[in-house]
Design an enzyme around this catalytic site. Sequence first.
Site, PDB file in Angstrom:
ATOM      1  N   ARG A 177       0.847  -1.204   0.000  1.00 52.51           N
ATOM      2  CA  ARG A 177       0.000   0.000   0.000  1.00 52.51           C
ATOM      3  C   ARG A 177       0.880   1.251   0.000  1.00 52.51           C
ATOM      4  NH1 ARG A 177      -5.337   0.451   0.776  1.00 52.51           N
ATOM      5  NH2 ARG A 177      -5.711  -1.701   1.354  1.00 52.51           N
TER       6      ARG A 177
ATOM      7  N   MET B 269     -11.895   4.413  -4.299  1.00 54.24           N
ATOM      8  CA  MET B 269     -12.199   3.378  -3.310  1.00 54.24           C
ATOM      9  C   MET B 269     -10.920   2.703  -2.804  1.00 54.24           C
ATOM     10  SD  MET B 269     -15.337   4.027  -3.329  1.00 54.24           S
ATOM     11  CE  MET B 269     -16.275   2.786  -2.480  1.00 54.24           C
TER      12      MET B 269
ATOM     13  N   ILE C  61      -8.190   2.678   0.684  1.00 53.10           N
ATOM     14  CA  ILE C  61      -7.793   3.162   2.006  1.00 53.10           C
ATOM     15  C   ILE C  61      -6.421   3.791   1.848  1.00 53.10           C
ATOM     16  CG2 ILE C  61      -7.109   2.421   4.324  1.00 53.10           C
ATOM     17  CD1 ILE C  61      -9.327   0.286   4.103  1.00 53.10           C
ATOM     18  N   LEU C  62      -6.265   5.002   2.369  1.00 52.59           N
ATOM     19  CA  LEU C  62      -5.040   5.770   2.131  1.00 52.59           C
ATOM     20  C   LEU C  62      -4.096   5.664   3.331  1.00 52.59           C
ATOM     21  CD1 LEU C  62      -6.920   8.868   0.743  1.00 52.59           C
ATOM     22  CD2 LEU C  62      -5.699   7.141  -0.599  1.00 52.59           C
TER      23      LEU C  62
ATOM     24  N   HIS D  93     -18.600  11.184   0.927  1.00 48.66           N
ATOM     25  CA  HIS D  93     -18.982   9.857   1.418  1.00 48.66           C
ATOM     26  C   HIS D  93     -20.503   9.792   1.455  1.00 48.66           C
ATOM     27  CE1 HIS D  93     -18.444   6.047   3.400  1.00 48.66           C
ATOM     28  NE2 HIS D  93     -19.335   6.412   4.298  1.00 48.66           N
TER      29      HIS D  93
ATOM     30  N   THR E  69      -8.544  13.260   6.502  1.00 50.78           N
ATOM     31  CA  THR E  69      -7.516  13.058   7.532  1.00 50.78           C
ATOM     32  C   THR E  69      -7.239  11.558   7.591  1.00 50.78           C
ATOM     33  OG1 THR E  69      -9.180  12.851   9.260  1.00 50.78           O
ATOM     34  CG2 THR E  69      -8.285  15.069   8.882  1.00 50.78           C
TER      35      THR E  69
ATOM     36  N   LEU F 116     -10.333   6.838   8.493  1.00 56.37           N
ATOM     37  CA  LEU F 116     -11.202   6.512   7.347  1.00 56.37           C
ATOM     38  C   LEU F 116     -12.550   7.233   7.457  1.00 56.37           C
ATOM     39  CD1 LEU F 116     -11.780   4.710   4.795  1.00 56.37           C
ATOM     40  CD2 LEU F 116     -12.792   3.078   6.392  1.00 56.37           C
TER      41      LEU F 116
ATOM     42  N   GLU G  68     -25.258  14.549  -4.117  1.00 60.06           N
ATOM     43  CA  GLU G  68     -23.781  14.606  -4.162  1.00 60.06           C
ATOM     44  C   GLU G  68     -23.329  15.567  -5.260  1.00 60.06           C
ATOM     45  OE1 GLU G  68     -21.596  10.891  -4.054  1.00 60.06           O
ATOM     46  OE2 GLU G  68     -23.262   9.851  -3.114  1.00 60.06           O
TER      47      GLU G  68
HETATM   48  C1  GAR Z   1     -20.397   8.040  -4.777  1.00 56.58           C
HETATM   49  O1  GAR Z   1     -21.650   7.686  -4.256  1.00 56.58           O
HETATM   50  C2  GAR Z   1     -19.457   8.424  -3.644  1.00 56.58           C
HETATM   51  O2  GAR Z   1     -20.106   9.078  -2.591  1.00 56.58           O
HETATM   52  C3  GAR Z   1     -18.942   7.086  -3.226  1.00 56.58           C
HETATM   53  O3  GAR Z   1     -18.727   6.391  -4.424  1.00 56.58           O
HETATM   54  C4  GAR Z   1     -19.687   6.829  -5.390  1.00 56.58           C
HETATM   55  C5  GAR Z   1     -18.949   7.184  -6.661  1.00 56.58           C
HETATM   56  O4  GAR Z   1     -19.844   7.462  -7.690  1.00 56.58           O
HETATM   57  N1  GAR Z   1     -17.740   7.214  -2.475  1.00 56.58           N
HETATM   58  C6  GAR Z   1     -17.445   6.428  -1.430  1.00 56.58           C
HETATM   59  O5  GAR Z   1     -18.166   5.519  -1.058  1.00 56.58           O
HETATM   60  C7  GAR Z   1     -16.130   6.740  -0.742  1.00 56.58           C
HETATM   61  N2  GAR Z   1     -16.078   6.168   0.547  1.00 56.58           N
HETATM   62  P1  GAR Z   1     -19.327   8.156  -9.038  1.00 56.58           P
HETATM   63  O6  GAR Z   1     -18.144   7.316  -9.542  1.00 56.58           O
HETATM   64  O7  GAR Z   1     -20.513   8.064  -9.947  1.00 56.58           O
HETATM   65  O8  GAR Z   1     -18.924   9.565  -8.710  1.00 56.58           O
END
Ligand code: GAR
Length: 227
Positions: free
Chosen positions: A74, A99, A101-102, A118, A150, A153, A183
Site C-alpha cells: 500500500r 475506493m 484506504i489511504l 462519502h 484526515t 477513514l 452529491e
Molecule cells: C459516490 O456515491 C461516492 O459518494 C462514493 O462512491 C460513489 C462514486 O460514484 N464514495 C465512497 O463511497 C467513498 N467512501 P461516481 O463514480 O458516480 O462519482
Amino acid sequence: MTNSTQSSASKRLVILVSGGGSNLQSFIDGCAKSEINATVSAVISNNPDAGGLERAAKAGIPNLAIDHRAFESRESFDLALSELIDSFNPDLVILAGFMRILTPGFVDHFLGRMMNIHPSLLPAYPGLHTHRRAIEAGDKKAGATVHFVTPELDGGPSILQAQVTIENSDDESSLASKVLAYEHKIYPEAVRWFCDNRLRMDNDGVKLDNKPVCESGIIYNSSEPTS
Ligand code: GAR
C-alpha cells in the site's frame, strides 16, 4: 502580482476516481461553465477500466491509470500515486469515488488540500454499503457528506451535508440514486468555496469565510436537485 490577482487565480484540481465518475462529471461541467474557478488538470484512477477515465478523455483532460495491483505494498502504491499527483501541481486533490484506504503518509502530504465525499451522514456509516446499513437500521434519513481528508477513514472534518428522507418504499438502489443527485450539488459547491479562497481547514477545524463550520458540516438547503 497583487493580492487580489492571486486570490482570483484559477485553481488546479486533480481528481481521483475508481468507478463511473458521475461526481467527476459535475466538476468537469462546473469548470467548463466557469461555475468553479478551476481547471481539472488531471484525472487519475487506480482502476484502468474506470468509466471516469473515459469521461476525462472525452473532455480532453489528461487521464492516467496507475494500477494498485502492480505494487507490492500500500505504501509503495501511495508513494507513486502522490508523485504522479504532484507532477500536476494541484491546489486541491478531489477524491470522487476513489475506493482506496489511504496511508497516513499520503494523507499528511495533502492535508488541508484533499477532499472526499462519502454517501452517508457522517459520522454514521463510514466504510462500505452505507445505504443498505441505513435502511437495515430503520433510519429515517440518509445523505452524503463532503469532508476534508484526515488519516481516519471517512473521519475528517465535515464541510457540507445533504440529507434525504428514507421512504418505506426505498431500497438500496433507489436510495443511492436519490443521494447521488445531491452529491452532484454539494461536492461542486464545497469545491467552489475552496477555489474562491473562502474555505480552509486549519488546526481548529473547518472555516468558511473565517467562521467555524459546525461539526456535522453545513446542512445543504435547497429545492430538489434536477440532476
Ligand atoms: C459516490 O456515491 C461516492 O459518494 C462514493 O462512491 C460513489 C462514486 O460514484 N464514495 C465512497 O463511497 C467513498 N467512501 P461516481 O463514480 O458516480 O462519482
